[in-house]
Design a protein around this motif. Structure first.
Motif, short mmCIF file in Angstrom:
data_model
loop_
_atom_site.label_atom_id
_atom_site.label_comp_id
_atom_site.label_asym_id
_atom_site.label_seq_id
_atom_site.Cartn_x
_atom_site.Cartn_y
_atom_site.Cartn_z
N LEU A 10 -0.57 -8.02 -10.01
CA LEU A 10 -1.02 -8.10 -11.38
C LEU A 10 0.08 -7.92 -12.40
CD1 LEU A 10 -4.35 -6.14 -10.99
CD2 LEU A 10 -4.02 -8.59 -11.12
N GLU A 124 9.67 3.57 -2.02
CA GLU A 124 9.33 2.49 -1.08
C GLU A 124 7.87 2.56 -0.67
OE1 GLU A 124 13.30 2.12 1.73
OE2 GLU A 124 11.45 3.03 2.49
N ARG A 125 7.36 3.77 -0.65
CA ARG A 125 5.97 3.96 -0.20
C ARG A 125 5.07 4.30 -1.37
NH1 ARG A 125 4.94 7.54 4.49
NH2 ARG A 125 6.48 9.02 3.76
N CYS A 126 5.52 3.98 -2.56
CA CYS A 126 4.75 4.20 -3.78
C CYS A 126 4.68 5.67 -4.17
CB CYS A 126 3.32 3.64 -3.67
SG CYS A 126 3.30 1.84 -3.47
N LEU A 127 5.54 6.50 -3.58
CA LEU A 127 5.60 7.90 -3.99
C LEU A 127 6.41 8.02 -5.29
CD1 LEU A 127 6.12 9.36 -0.43
CD2 LEU A 127 4.15 9.78 -1.93
N PHE A 157 4.65 2.55 -11.94
CA PHE A 157 3.69 3.25 -11.06
C PHE A 157 2.58 3.98 -11.84
CE2 PHE A 157 6.39 1.72 -8.11
CZ PHE A 157 7.16 2.56 -7.30
N ASN A 158 2.62 3.90 -13.18
CA ASN A 158 1.55 4.53 -13.97
C ASN A 158 1.45 6.02 -13.66
OD1 ASN A 158 -1.77 5.05 -14.22
ND2 ASN A 158 -0.94 3.73 -15.79
N GLU A 261 0.77 -2.46 -17.76
CA GLU A 261 0.19 -1.80 -16.61
C GLU A 261 1.03 -2.13 -15.40
OE1 GLU A 261 -4.34 -1.76 -15.81
OE2 GLU A 261 -3.44 -2.96 -14.22
N PHE A 263 0.99 -0.67 -11.54
CA PHE A 263 0.70 0.18 -10.40
C PHE A 263 1.50 -0.31 -9.20
CE2 PHE A 263 -2.66 2.91 -11.87
CZ PHE A 263 -3.14 2.25 -12.98
N CYS A 264 1.84 0.61 -8.33
CA CYS A 264 2.57 0.23 -7.11
C CYS A 264 1.56 -0.45 -6.18
CB CYS A 264 3.15 1.48 -6.46
SG CYS A 264 4.29 1.14 -5.12
N GLU A 265 1.77 -1.70 -5.91
CA GLU A 265 0.77 -2.47 -5.15
C GLU A 265 1.26 -2.78 -3.76
OE1 GLU A 265 -1.04 -5.83 -7.11
OE2 GLU A 265 -0.30 -5.11 -9.03
N ASN A 266 1.05 -1.88 -2.89
CA ASN A 266 1.29 -2.05 -1.45
C ASN A 266 2.70 -2.48 -1.10
OD1 ASN A 266 1.39 -5.01 -1.17
ND2 ASN A 266 -0.77 -4.95 -1.69
N GLU A 267 2.91 -2.80 0.12
CA GLU A 267 4.28 -2.94 0.59
C GLU A 267 5.01 -4.12 -0.03
OE1 GLU A 267 1.62 -3.27 2.50
OE2 GLU A 267 1.78 -5.04 3.76
N THR A 270 7.60 -2.92 -2.99
CA THR A 270 8.50 -1.80 -2.78
C THR A 270 9.83 -2.31 -2.25
OG1 THR A 270 7.66 -1.47 -0.56
CG2 THR A 270 6.58 -0.24 -2.32
N ASN A 273 10.77 -4.16 1.16
CA ASN A 273 10.63 -5.59 1.41
C ASN A 273 11.92 -6.33 1.14
OD1 ASN A 273 7.83 -5.39 2.01
ND2 ASN A 273 7.66 -4.77 -0.10
N LEU B 89 -4.34 2.01 -4.29
CA LEU B 89 -4.62 1.31 -5.53
C LEU B 89 -5.65 2.10 -6.35
CD1 LEU B 89 -4.70 -2.22 -3.94
CD2 LEU B 89 -3.00 -1.36 -5.58
N HIS B 122 -2.01 9.37 -12.05
CA HIS B 122 -2.22 8.23 -12.94
C HIS B 122 -2.63 8.69 -14.34
CE1 HIS B 122 -2.92 5.35 -9.30
NE2 HIS B 122 -1.65 5.46 -9.61
N PHE B 123 -2.69 7.73 -15.25
CA PHE B 123 -3.14 8.01 -16.62
C PHE B 123 -3.90 6.82 -17.17
CE2 PHE B 123 -0.26 5.24 -18.94
CZ PHE B 123 0.88 5.16 -18.14
N CYS B 227 -0.12 9.46 -3.34
CA CYS B 227 -0.63 8.60 -2.27
C CYS B 227 0.53 7.79 -1.75
CB CYS B 227 -1.71 7.68 -2.85
SG CYS B 227 -2.51 6.63 -1.63
N ILE B 229 1.89 4.73 0.84
CA ILE B 229 1.51 3.64 1.73
C ILE B 229 2.37 3.72 2.98
CG2 ILE B 229 0.80 2.19 -0.19
CD1 ILE B 229 3.45 0.58 0.41
#
Lengths: 278, 236
Positions: A10, A124-127, A157-158, A261, A263-267, A270, A273, B89, B122-123, B227, B229
């Protein structure tokens, strides 16, 4: 940060759109007035409190704003200046030009991380990135300042940070976290933030400068003028470094816009890849 | 060769609530902000888990369109397998507000009401500065939320959410046409009701509303929930 890999998901469309943000703002300003306030993705959101030149462009060298109680007001959306290498992934990460004396284990770890192109970095893992790494990315962050609390909203990552301004002490018992527990105070017009309570095995930057749970991070914020922010970070971690060291980062204001916006969206989103050539 | 699947690893990184324990740090907040609005600031959590599981609260008058009803049955049959939170997500609006185990914090300022979440750090931003929605609201995870005051009620209007999020844990679906209106109203010092209106003609035959009670959490601060992945294995 994904290391510049185009992101499906997104955020991708919006991110490319942001790259034309300044062109849009310039074009609008040249018409002599800001366009009616409708814009895709809220790329342009005219802010009535932005000081402007006669032609409508934001006056980035106007004096720094103040809150009603006379403090320097750091509110705004801030971004690393153009031309700064993204992620401070240059050879020395955030320590470019800084004399850093590692403890031996920390130096070995740093070298390994650098040799492996930062494989294993938590993002890498959205941390979460952690404090210094989080503001070294190309994405902006927003500071919202209230008398008792300063909130930092990180576009990437919001994620959020809280800086408590009400004088409370750090909690006696608290599980260690990526962003620690931050308390702020004033030194004249300088905002001084002290953070402790970090998790072990921090990455201070994408290059991989380590930090331990012993880290005490001090940030000193100074708003030079309306459009320019300077933050001095002091890394005081005797487990990882022989003595404290300082890093200064500057940020430019992004006026009349909004965070996107992200957000970290899966692998796919990161750095890993990039490393394995996805 | 194994096929790769992103799997969700929860890091219970911090206690959900931190005891602050300092006298004076939690003085009762004034009822109104300097600009005369009810002050919604503070830490809140859902009073029950009921709506987190099923946003309709079991209301049989909620009528799903046929495709939505079929999808909902599928999700229930698989007990929620594939929900987006498995991949770290976000839940979207309003589901992200409803997790009783994870409080959130309102920071109320004149131009924005910010909600900070313990869950995943998050926010949300609810813009009360009079801006309009974007002309071209490309769908996002949380969409776009505008707020305005209707007397003592904060009315938050959200559009532009991707259809990938679920309205609740049981899997009520929605389309990109979803419009969520949340009406926040204080009920005394320690309670707040949020009336949630779901308006999505593509997924539901008519709009429906549910009112969720929230309770204030005192003498505590948000922790940090993250969280992670599962990284992709080499050689996919």
């Amino acid at each position: 940060m994904s290391g510049g890999v185009p992101r499906p998901g997104l955020a991708a469309h919006a991110r490319r759109a942001r790259q034309t943000r300044q062109c849009i703002a310039m074009a609008l300003a040249l018409t002599g007035a800001l366009a009616p306030p409708v814009a895709a993705q809220w790329l342009t959101v005219p802010n009535p409190s932005t000081p402007r030149a006669a032609d409508g462009t934001p006056n980035l060298t106007a004096p720094a704003p103040r809150t009603p109680d006379g403090k320097s007001d750091f509110s705004g959306i801030w971004i690393r200046p153009r031309g700064v290498p993204p992620g401070t992934g240059g050879r020395d990460g955030i320590a470019a030009g800084v004399d850093v004396l590692f403890q031996p284990w920390a130096e070995a770890l740093y070298k390994t991380r650098a040799e492996n192109n930062s494989k294993g970095t938590p993002s890498e893992r959205c941390l979460p990135h952690g404090i210094t790494k989080a503001v070294s990315v190309p994405e902006p962050f927003k500071i919202v300042q209230t008398p008792d609390l300063i909130v930092i909203l990180l576009e990437e990552f919001n994620h959020h940070r809280q800086v408590f301004m009400d004088g409370r002490p750090a909690p006696a018992r608290r599980a260690p976290t990526y962003f620690g527990f931050s308390r702020g105070s004033w030194d004249g017009d300088t905002l001084v933030v002290e953070t402790t309570g970090f998790r072990d095995e921090q990455w201070l930057d994408f290059r991989g400068h380590p930090a331990s749970e012993a880290l005490r991070l001090t940030e000193r914020y100074q708003r030079r003028d309306f459009g320019h922010l300077e933050v001095q970070f002091t890394i005081d971690d005797p487990k990882a470094y022989v003595h404290p060291w300082n890093v200064t980062m500057t940020f430019d204001l992004l006026p009349d816009t909004e965070l996107l916006e992200h957000f970290c969206e899966n692998e796919r989103d990161t750095t890993l890849n990039l490393l394995i050539g996805k | 060769m194994k096929t790769l699947q992103a799997s969700w690893i929860a890091f219970a990184a911090a206690a959900v609530l931190l005891a602050v324990g300092v006298a004076g740090a939690q003085e009762p907040r004034a009822a109104r902000t300097p600009d005369g609005r009810p002050d919604l600031s503070g830490i809140w959590r859902a009073a029950t888990s009921r709506y987190e599981t099923d946003l309709t609260g079991g209301n049989s008058r909620v009528v799903l369109q046929p495709w939505a009803a079929a999808l909902y049955q599928e999700r229930r049959a698989s007990r929620g397998k594939g929900r987006p939170s498995e991949r770290c997500l976000p839940h979207g609006v309003p589901a992200m507000m409803l997790t009783r185990a994870y409080p959130w914090k309102i920071v109320q300022t004149p131009g924005i009401v910010i909600i900070l979440f313990h869950e995943s750090l998050h926010f949300r931003q609810i813009f009360t500065d009079g801006r309009p929605f974007p002309a071209d609201p490309a769908p996002g995870w949380l969409g776009y939320t505008l707020g305005r005051w209707d007397g003592d009620t904060l009315v938050a209007d959200t559009i532009g959410q991707t259809e990938q999020t679920w309205l609740d844990e049981s899997g009520h679906p929605h389309s990109e046409a979803l419009r969520v209106i949340e009406r926040f109203r204080r009920r005394g010092a320690d309670a707040m009701d949020v009336e949630i209106a779901i308006d999505d003609p593509k997924a539901y035959a008519k709009p429906w509303t549910v009112t969720v009670r929230f309770e204030r959490v005192r003498d505590a601060e948000l922790g940090e929930d993250v969280c992670a992945i599962q990284p992709a294995a080499a050689g996919r």
